[in-house]
Design a protein around this motif. Structure first.
Motif, PDB file in Angstrom:
ATOM      1  N   ARG C 114     -65.690   4.857 -15.710  1.00 24.40           N
ATOM      2  CA  ARG C 114     -64.790   5.072 -16.516  1.00 24.40           C
ATOM      3  C   ARG C 114     -63.869   4.088 -17.303  1.00 24.40           C
ATOM      4  NH1 ARG C 114     -60.239   7.716 -13.532  1.00 24.40           N
ATOM      5  NH2 ARG C 114     -59.293   5.625 -13.504  1.00 24.40           N
ATOM      6  N   LEU C 147     -54.654   7.180 -26.941  1.00 25.06           N
ATOM      7  CA  LEU C 147     -55.113   7.955 -25.906  1.00 25.06           C
ATOM      8  C   LEU C 147     -56.240   7.508 -25.244  1.00 25.06           C
ATOM      9  CD1 LEU C 147     -55.071  11.136 -28.091  1.00 25.06           C
ATOM     10  CD2 LEU C 147     -53.469  10.739 -26.250  1.00 25.06           C
ATOM     11  N   TYR C 150     -55.025   5.197 -22.578  1.00 21.70           N
ATOM     12  CA  TYR C 150     -54.115   5.732 -21.245  1.00 21.70           C
ATOM     13  C   TYR C 150     -54.781   5.575 -19.843  1.00 21.70           C
ATOM     14  CZ  TYR C 150     -51.718   9.263 -18.487  1.00 21.70           C
ATOM     15  OH  TYR C 150     -51.098   9.836 -17.460  1.00 21.70           O
ATOM     16  N   PRO C 151     -56.184   5.850 -19.767  1.00 17.18           N
ATOM     17  CA  PRO C 151     -56.722   5.699 -18.576  1.00 17.18           C
ATOM     18  C   PRO C 151     -57.008   4.301 -18.042  1.00 17.18           C
ATOM     19  CG  PRO C 151     -58.133   7.127 -20.111  1.00 17.18           C
ATOM     20  CD  PRO C 151     -57.034   6.758 -20.795  1.00 17.18           C
ATOM     21  N   THR C 154     -53.489   3.464 -16.728  1.00 16.84           N
ATOM     22  CA  THR C 154     -53.120   4.018 -15.541  1.00 16.84           C
ATOM     23  C   THR C 154     -54.306   3.755 -14.456  1.00 16.84           C
ATOM     24  OG1 THR C 154     -54.126   5.935 -16.364  1.00 16.84           O
ATOM     25  CG2 THR C 154     -51.736   6.022 -16.476  1.00 16.84           C
ATOM     26  N   HIS C 155     -55.257   2.991 -14.478  1.00 13.56           N
ATOM     27  CA  HIS C 155     -56.412   2.717 -14.007  1.00 13.56           C
ATOM     28  C   HIS C 155     -56.176   2.881 -12.427  1.00 13.56           C
ATOM     29  CE1 HIS C 155     -60.672   1.711 -13.133  1.00 13.56           C
ATOM     30  NE2 HIS C 155     -60.167   0.957 -12.229  1.00 13.56           N
ATOM     31  N   HIS C 156     -55.076   2.626 -11.713  1.00 14.97           N
ATOM     32  CA  HIS C 156     -54.815   2.365 -10.311  1.00 14.97           C
ATOM     33  C   HIS C 156     -54.642   3.717  -9.891  1.00 14.97           C
ATOM     34  CE1 HIS C 156     -55.733  -1.894 -10.129  1.00 14.97           C
ATOM     35  NE2 HIS C 156     -54.410  -1.982 -10.717  1.00 14.97           N
ATOM     36  N   GLN C 157     -54.354   4.664 -10.668  1.00 17.85           N
ATOM     37  CA  GLN C 157     -53.992   6.092 -10.251  1.00 17.85           C
ATOM     38  C   GLN C 157     -53.031   6.300  -9.283  1.00 17.85           C
ATOM     39  OE1 GLN C 157     -58.330   7.407 -10.487  1.00 17.85           O
ATOM     40  NE2 GLN C 157     -57.238   9.084 -11.096  1.00 17.85           N
ATOM     41  N   ALA C 161     -48.679   3.278 -11.361  1.00 17.20           N
ATOM     42  CA  ALA C 161     -49.588   3.516 -12.606  1.00 17.20           C
ATOM     43  C   ALA C 161     -48.913   4.710 -13.415  1.00 17.20           C
ATOM     44  CB  ALA C 161     -50.902   3.489 -12.368  1.00 17.20           C
ATOM     45  N   ARG C 162     -48.796   5.743 -12.641  1.00 12.85           N
ATOM     46  CA  ARG C 162     -48.253   6.967 -13.444  1.00 12.85           C
ATOM     47  C   ARG C 162     -46.966   6.585 -14.363  1.00 12.85           C
ATOM     48  NH1 ARG C 162     -47.353  12.083  -9.831  1.00 12.85           N
ATOM     49  NH2 ARG C 162     -45.770  10.706  -9.108  1.00 12.85           N
TER      50      ARG C 162
END
Lengths: 129, 496, 491
Positions: C114, C147, C150-151, C154-157, C161-162
């Motif tokens: 991803r 957009l 964004y992933p 916030t890669h670490h989830q 990251a949020r």
């Protein structure tokens, strides 16, 4: 006063419709709501019928008259003799729609009753929360 | 065949509804296929009409060859050719989508569902095509009655929600009928074009005012303009998934169309914007609708219910745009009917897939949804971006026109409401995306350990309509110039 | 000047896009997946070189994508400035990809597919912004970039990251929808066009109040440029893995922000209009405040990446300030500074990441004596910081020189003082790090006196970009010529 006499049919129609509308929005019993709905629709039907009605007029079917030799007589058609058929035909359709709505509404009411064991809006809302 | 196309669009589903009922009693599965074929045919004929309107000009179809003011006329111009095509395509897509969902939710009522479905769309197609004010009322009631039945099919809480909708819907339709009655008194005609000619010639009396007022209030009730919206969220939320997928994009939009049609083809610009001058009040009403819809949507935990409040907000877009009284605003409102129809469809289909697989549509059920249903979420994302107004999805372009219109009319509050609503939509959808993206894993675990979520995608018959719709959102966006130039502007030209 | 219709710009945007699709579908084979990245990046560079000659001759390429609104198409129009930016992004992408591999694999990061797919997508959007021929096209790719990154941010989830991702999108979407979108529409309604032109699309007759409002809406609308007070997302987005911070927050994302602002200032308002109205002063004041304030904040940061982030905020405002001066030299300087700062800052980020890979340290206070363990990394760090400060032997001085010339041309001495103060502040927050790394007392050193660098894939990129920084001092024409052509200054 003259206004009332000239337009009494419309005034009555408005009263009927307002009664119906008030009932649909304000009453809490579902069946009463449906009855009010029927009254409201009847008001509209009367409105249409009375706009097409004329005093002393009859149904708009022209009877062909014949002379003694069975020849058709030329007649002058007087608008005032006949009621406007259009509004009545329209209301025929509206009545059908009204009946269908009422039937569906009653069927729903029955289901609501078997679901919530009540026909009162407040009690139904209570049973939902 | 071609010259009968306008009638065939409506007649084919009408007749097929009958067959679906009869055949469905013996072979329930056939009814699904029959519905799909029906709407494929309707779409083809709608496309033929659209092509004819663009190349040759508006079509006037006389039922039974009775000439216009006496018989019923189907008048197809640029706007309703487009909307009819939208309706039939939406119906086609939802029909494909519904197969598994209906088998699961309403296993024993499959033929009932499809015959009601077909009748409902028949009504909507008729409303859009007809040029006769009373015929419109009858079709309005056909679609309303079938929609009550469809909404109530799932039982439980749906009954009381549908009952409320029935009461409000009947009030709306009755007001419309009353308005038509006043027009009849004033003009003696029911043909829209005929009425328009007659009332533009005489001075505007109180009768015309009453007619306009009643028709507008009737339509605002039907389209759930705030504060007349209370029936909509519950009715759509508790309905079977496929029903809400069909009703949410179409019912309110068709009511908006009727409002536009009445404003343009029966009454005229001079009367509405120069004689009455209600525009500032109604645009303010639309602003309230947008803000209220957005705020109420923020409060919802159930995604389906959240979307229903978004519909309320979107209605504000269209009403406000139409009442700005300039070309850009009107273009925005007309274009948004199409755009919002497909946007809403896309989101509802995506939620439908999720409900089918996960079981409910609460925010917490979205955990790990990206890993579980990636294709569904792709469709959902595109729908969400369109709602927010990210180019090149069509939602951006309708916003473009609406904002242009608001600026030209100097309706700053409408302009700001549009922007706020976009931002609220962004918050709404990213809240969902966050839950789906982050809560797949407990946050205290180290980054490298991710619990495996198994991929569990919705069946292909649900994914195809969803992804087609998502593709359409981008396609419509890229062809905005053509839609506006060839379809919306010729229509507006006559009005302004 | 000639314009040639060519598919090349579209091809560059498409190649990266298709690359990201390929990457997405080669989950299984890591090496093949990374190969796609390099193949795509190489094709991009080849295509860019192919375009360079024509552009350097003073011509432009154009490509019509689609007519989305009547009379308002999406189209590419490549000029010197767009080319400059595309080169920066394209060349640094190669280095960053190498670095990403060196960073992600030893740390065993999850969801690498991803990551690389979104990376390629972000580059595609960046190229789209660089080649845009009008504001609408630019806005389109700007939003896609927001957009698609964004992933990555916030890669670490995880919870942190949020939070960072929330800030990131809140600021970027609020400003682009709330400010830039209406500004664009109002501009279109008033002028009937959104196509960039060096003469600007507004005339002197436009209502000055409207111009000021539009200017503010545009400057703050493209919040990727980090103008205060809309800079908050930038330090927040430092939660991302370091290669992301490096490419996106030192190069692609923030530079897209300033690129958009510069494009609007030069192509929509036009230098002439800016300098003949108070608009120029307004831009200068806003940018100057950000320059000084962000440098002061950077001084107080202990987290290395956060310090770099605030330094970036300051440097971005430099670039806007250069354009705000509204003289040819100022604009040339600020355009070139996009490239110079990109090479310098990416070196610094690479170093920060290399330190993290090798030692796991994030804070400056923990880096005393680190020069003894990682000398190459820290020398690269020194060169990078010299470039950001604007000292000789690095490319940074060239662009600063032009900006200073521009400030003198415009006769505003206070801008010179701003440049001086901020350079001093830059030195004040960078040199102590380097000094402590090499010249600390023996007893304070927290690191053994033994060389143990990060893996080669993480060490090589900072060295390459540091060398690049020096090369840019010797051959500044690489980017300077593009800027001069874009502004129309003779070489």
């Amino acid at each position: 006063m003259e206004f009332i006499i000239n337009y009494y049919n419309y005034i009555i129609v408005v009263i009927i419709m307002m009664l119906g509308l008030w009932g649909m929005l304000a009453l809490s019993n579902l069946v009463k709501k449906l009855i009010s709905m029927a009254i409201f629709q009847t008001g509209i039907i009367l409105f249409y019928i009375s706009m097409g009605a004329k005093k002393g007029a009859s149904i708009p079917i022209i009877k062909q008259a014949y002379d003694e030799h069975h020849h058709p007589i030329h007649q002058t058609i007087n608008n005032m003799d006949y009621a406007n058929p259009l509004t009545q035909i329209l209301m025929l359709t509206a009545i059908v729609v009204g009946v269908a709505t009422l039937g569906l509404g009653l069927a729903l009411t029955q289901r609501v009753y078997s679901e919530h064991k009540s026909l009162h809006e407040d009690e139904i809302l209570e049973s939902l929360s | 065949m071609i010259e009968q196309a306008p009638a065939l669009i409506v007649v084919i589903p009408l007749i097929s509804a009958l067959f679906i009922t009869i055949i469905g009693l013996y072979q329930p599965r056939v009814s699904w296929a029959l519905t799909i074929v029906t709407f494929a045919l309707s779409s083809i004929f709608a496309f033929i009409c659209l092509k004819h309107v663009v190349t040759v000009g508006p079509i006037s179809y006389m039922f039974g060859n009775w000439p216009a003011p006496f018989g019923i006329e189907y008048a197809i111009d640029h706007l309703n050719a487009l909307i009819v095509l939208m309706i039939s395509i939406v119906a086609f897509l939802v029909a494909i989508f519904s197969k598994h969902d209906i088998a699961k939710e309403l296993g024993d009522k499959i033929p009932h569902f499809y015959s009601l479905f077909t009748l409902l769309v028949t009504g909507l197609l008729g409303i859009t095509l007809t040029g006769d004010a009373f015929n419109l009322y009858v079709l309005l009631e056909i679609s309303a009655l079938t929609s009550y039945a469809l909404l109530a099919l799932s039982g439980g809480r749906a009954y009381i929600a549908t009952f409320n909708y029935l009461i409000m819907g009947t009030i709306g339709a009755c007001f419309y009928l009353l308005g038509v009655g006043y027009l009849l008194i004033n003009t003696g005609s029911l043909n829209m074009a005929d009425i328009a000619v007659i009332i533009s010639n005489n001075t505007y009396s109180y009768t015309v005012l009453a007619a306009f007022l009643f028709i507008m209030i009737g339509m605002w009730t039907k389209m759930a303009l705030f504060p007349l919206h209370s029936w909509l969220p519950n009715a759509y939320t508790y309905a079977p998934t496929s029903t809400s997928c069909l009703l949410a994009p179409l019912m309110t939009k068709v009511s908006v169309y009727v409002m536009l049609r009445m404003m343009t083809s029966v009454f005229n610009y001079d009367y509405i914007f120069n004689v009455l001058q209600w525009q500032s009040v109604i645009v303010t009403l639309a602003v309230i609708a947008i803000l209220a819809g957005s705020v109420l949507a923020l409060k919802q935990d159930n995604l389906k219910k959240m979307l229903t409040y978004l519909i309320v907000a979107e209605i504000g877009y269209m009403v406000g745009g139409a009442w700005l009284g300039n070309a850009n605003g009107f273009t925005g409102a007309s274009y948004h009917i199409i755009a919002d129809g497909f946007m809403t469809l896309c989101l509802f289909l995506a939620i439908g897939c999720i409900i089918y697989k996960v079981g409910d549509a609460s925010l917490s059920s979205m955990k790990g949804i990206f890993t579980k249903m990636p294709m569904t979420m792709l469709g959902f994302l595109i729908g969400a971006f369109s709602m927010i107004g990210i180019p090149p999805t069509c939602g951006f372009f309708s916003k473009w026109y609406l904002i242009s219109g608001a600026y030209e009319a100097a309706s700053w509050h409408f302009l700001i409401a549009l922007l706020i609503s976009s931002l609220v939509n962004a918050v709404l959808f990213f809240r969902i995306i966050e839950v789906g993206y982050f809560q797949a894993l407990p946050s205290e675990e180290p980054n490298h350990h991710h619990p495996k979520i198994k991929r569990d995608e919705a069946p292909i018959s649900m994914l195809i309509p969803l992804l087609t719709t998502a593709g359409l959102l981008i396609g419509i966006g890229l062809y905005t110039a053509d839609i506006v130039t060839y379809l919306i502007q010729p229509f507006i030209k006559n009005f302004l | 000047m000639q314009t040639m219709t060519s598919i090349l710009p579209a091809a560059i945007v498409l190649v990266s896009f298709i690359g990201s699709v390929f990457i997405f579908f080669t989950k299984k084979n890591q090496n093949l997946r990374e190969a796609w990245t390099f193949i795509t990046a190489a094709i991009n560079l080849v295509l860019l070189f192919k375009m360079a000659k024509w552009i350097l001759a003073g011509n432009t390429y154009s490509f019509h994508i689609a007519e989305v609104l009547p009379g308002l198409p999406l189209f590419f129009n490549v000029d010197g400035f767009g080319m400059l930016f595309a080169f920066v992004a394209g060349s640094l992408w190669v280095v960053t990809s190498l670095y990403s591999i060196g960073y992600m694999r030893p740390l065993k990061e999850h969801a690498q597919t991803r990551y690389f797919a979104c990376f390629a997508l972000a580059i595609s959007a960046t190229m789209g912004v660089a080649f845009s021929g009008n504001v609408l096209t630019m806005y389109l790719f700007y939003e896609i970039l927001s957009l698609s990154t964004y992933p990555l941010v916030t890669h670490h989830q995880d919870a942190e990251a949020r939070g960072g991702g929330r800030k990131y999108l809140t600021f970027l979407l609020t400003t682009s929808i709330g400010f830039a979108l209406p500004a664009m529409i109002i501009t279109y309604l008033n002028t009937g066009t959104l196509t960039f032109s060096n003469a600007g699309i507004f005339t002197q007759a436009t209502d000055p109040t409207l111009l000021i409002v539009l200017l503010l809406l545009f400057i703050f609308g493209f919040a990727k440029s980090g103008m205060m007070p809309f800079h908050v997302w930038l330090p927040g987005a430092m939660v991302a893995p370091t290669p992301v911070s490096a490419l996106l927050h030192a190069v692609a994302v923030v530079k897209v922000g300033v690129f958009c602002v510069l494009r609007v200032l030069t192509g929509v308002f036009g230098i002439d209009l800016l300098s003949s109205t108070p608009l120029s002063t307004i831009v200068c004041v806003i940018a100057s405040i950000t320059v000084i304030v962000s440098s002061l904040i950077a001084l107080t940061q202990d987290n290395l990446k956060r310090r770099l982030a605030f330094s970036t905020v300051g440097q971005l405002s430099y670039i806007v300030l250069g354009a705000g001066i509204a003289t040819s030299f100022g604009v040339v300087g600020s355009m070139t500074h996009i490239a110079m700062h990109a090479f310098g800052k990416i070196t610094l980020f690479f170093c920060a990441g290399a330190i993290f890979v090798a030692t796991g340290k994030k804070y400056i206070s923990q880096m005393v004596g680190i020069g003894k363990q990682m000398p190459f990394t820290m020398i690269a760090f020194l060169i990078g910081s010299m470039s950001v400060i604007g000292l000789p032997l690095t490319g940074g001085i060239i662009s600063k020189w032009y900006m200073v010339l521009g400030a003198m041309d415009s006769g505003r001495l206070w801008i010179l003082i701003i440049y001086l103060i901020s350079s001093l502040l830059n030195a004040a927050y960078f040199f102590p790090i380097v000094y402590n790394a090499f010249f600390c007392k023996e007893e304070d050193s927290q690191y053994p006196n033994k060389i143990k660098e990060a893996p080669l894939a993480a060490l090589l990129p900072p060295v390459i970009t540091a060398i690049g920084t020096v090369i840019l001092f010797i051959y500044p024409e690489l980017f300077l010529d593009f800027a001069k052509i874009a502004v129309g200054v003779s070489k």
